[in-house]
Design a protein around this motif. Structure first.
Motif, short mmCIF file in Angstrom:
data_model
loop_
_atom_site.label_atom_id
_atom_site.label_comp_id
_atom_site.label_asym_id
_atom_site.label_seq_id
_atom_site.Cartn_x
_atom_site.Cartn_y
_atom_site.Cartn_z
N THR A 178 0.81 -1.22 0.00
CA THR A 178 0.00 0.00 0.00
C THR A 178 0.84 1.27 0.00
OG1 THR A 178 -0.11 0.00 2.42
CG2 THR A 178 -1.85 -1.18 1.24
N HIS A 181 -1.30 -4.28 -5.70
CA HIS A 181 -2.34 -3.54 -4.97
C HIS A 181 -2.54 -2.16 -5.58
CE1 HIS A 181 -4.73 -2.17 -1.53
NE2 HIS A 181 -4.00 -1.08 -1.56
N ARG A 207 -4.35 -2.30 -8.84
CA ARG A 207 -5.77 -2.56 -8.59
C ARG A 207 -6.49 -1.25 -8.23
NH1 ARG A 207 -5.53 -8.26 -5.05
NH2 ARG A 207 -3.64 -8.99 -6.09
N GLN A 208 -5.85 -0.47 -7.37
CA GLN A 208 -6.46 0.79 -6.94
C GLN A 208 -6.66 1.74 -8.12
OE1 GLN A 208 -7.79 0.93 -4.13
NE2 GLN A 208 -6.45 0.78 -2.38
N CYS A 209 -5.67 1.78 -9.01
CA CYS A 209 -5.77 2.67 -10.18
C CYS A 209 -6.88 2.22 -11.13
CB CYS A 209 -4.44 2.71 -10.93
SG CYS A 209 -3.11 3.56 -10.02
N ALA A 241 -10.19 2.93 -9.45
CA ALA A 241 -10.50 4.36 -9.44
C ALA A 241 -10.97 4.83 -10.81
CB ALA A 241 -9.28 5.15 -8.99
N ASN A 277 -11.58 -3.08 -0.07
CA ASN A 277 -10.77 -2.10 -0.79
C ASN A 277 -11.60 -1.33 -1.80
OD1 ASN A 277 -7.84 -1.89 -0.11
ND2 ASN A 277 -7.96 -4.13 -0.27
N TRP A 278 -12.55 -2.00 -2.46
CA TRP A 278 -13.41 -1.29 -3.39
C TRP A 278 -14.24 -0.26 -2.64
CZ3 TRP A 278 -14.15 -0.97 -8.64
CH2 TRP A 278 -13.38 -1.81 -9.43
#
Length: 345
Positions: free
Chosen positions: A176, A304, A307-309, A312, A344-345
């Motif tokens: 993270t 991770h 995934r976040q990008c 988003a 996380n979503w």
């Protein structure tokens, strides 16, 4: 076949053919898992079999050692930093020793028509879940630094190699931590243990015990043995995993609803399937997003931060229902767990 489709029916069918006194399992911690657990409990009870549920090694900190009730939203810390502060000085139980001997397989199991991996394959086939993801052919999209082979032995071999043979802990960067640059960044310098952790092939407590052993033996480069910034960083990442798992107990079914655990309202979510399919296929026209989605499809894994990008982009740019993205990740990720993915979503 239809005779034992679904977990509850399968185990009831199995108990009708084998002498079973009890079944042991880890406690479910999300809505669907809890419902399946109760269905199985009822099916076993009809056969006079007890379902024995334990917390076991699901988390670094055992649920009874937290010092608060994680199922109570008034007591459960709302943010991961608060959770870290609450548990950092709480006890961590040591992993139990591996049994030196095991009982033989139940008498009559060979008469069922399948043994070993065939029995496991039959159990999974009975769930009637469509295969959304299949492994890529050899040489296509395979991660260069690790081969994910199922089972505890493979997990322990990778842990041994990562910590002691590669001596990689001094270079570790938390998944993270987005502000680490250079070659040893959050994308390249992780442990790659997440699929084994997700399937329960290895526990977070076993990983932490090995890290503590490393601290005593080697510790900080050029200094006396002891905790280092990288070993503490790994502990923090495991605690973030704990945070999401315990949060799912407090959040309940709200984790899967459009407003999420914090009941966000006033947003308009679209369900444009054409846009969603382009995002799934990595054909949005935005190279970084497309690379992540194609890597996910080819390998069942992305970092991770990637995934976040990608998440988003789906939520903030395409304005699509976030649950569509969460369901796609659920179908693809090798290291999927409901708490970590949906949380996380």
């Amino acid at each position: 076949d239809e005779e034992h489709s679904g977990p509850a029916a399968f185990f009831e069918w199995l108990c009708q053919r084998l002498f079973v006194r009890a079944m042991f399992t880890h406690q479910g911690f999300c809505d669907e898992e809890a419902r399946v657990e109760e269905d199985v409990r009822g099916a076993l009870a009809r056969q006079g079999v007890k379902l024995d549920v334990c917390w076991g090694g699901l988390t670094v900190h055992h649920i009874n050692d937290l010092g608060f009730d994680a199922t109570d939203r008034q007591q459960m810390p709302e943010f991961k930093g608060q959770f870290l502060g609450a548990v950092r000085h709480r006890p961590v139980r040591q992993p139990l020793p591996v049994p030196t001997t095991l009982c033989p397989p139940p008498f009559g199991i060979a008469d069922l028509g399948f043994v070993g991996s065939e029995l496991v394959a039959s159990a999974f086939a009975s769930l009637r879940v469509p295969a959304e993801w299949t492994p890529p052919p050899p040489g296509v999209g395979t991660p260069q630094d690790v081969e994910w082979i199922g089972g505890e032995s493979a997990a322990l071999r990778h842990l041994q190699r990562y910590i002691w043979e590669m001596d990689a802990l001094p270079k570790y960067k938390g998944a993270t931590e987005s502000f680490n640059h250079g070659e040893n960044n959050a994308v390249n310098a992780g442990t790659r243990l997440s699929p084994w952790l997700a399937f329960g092939c290895i526990t977070a407590r076993t990983v932490l015990a090995e890290v503590r052993k490393y601290e005593r033996a080697r510790g900080r480069p050029g200094k006396a043995p002891g905790k280092s910034s990288t070993t503490y960083r790994l502990y923090k990442e495991l605690i973030f995993r704990d945070f999401l798992r315990y949060s799912s107990l407090a959040w309940g079914s709200s984790l899967f609803k459009i407003g999420g655990p914090f009941q966000v309202s006033g947003l308009e979510w679209r369900r444009d399937m054409e846009l969603f399919k382009r995002w799934q296929a990595g054909q949005t026209g935005f190279p970084f997003v497309d690379a992540g989605m194609r890597e996910l499809a080819a390998t069942g894994f992305i970092s991770h931060l990637h995934r976040q990008c990608c998440a988003a982009f789906l939520v903030r740019d395409l304005r699509l229902d976030w649950r569509m993205g969460a369901e796609h990740f659920e179908a693809c990720l090798l290291d999927y767990t409901p708490d970590a993915n949906w949380g996380n979503w």
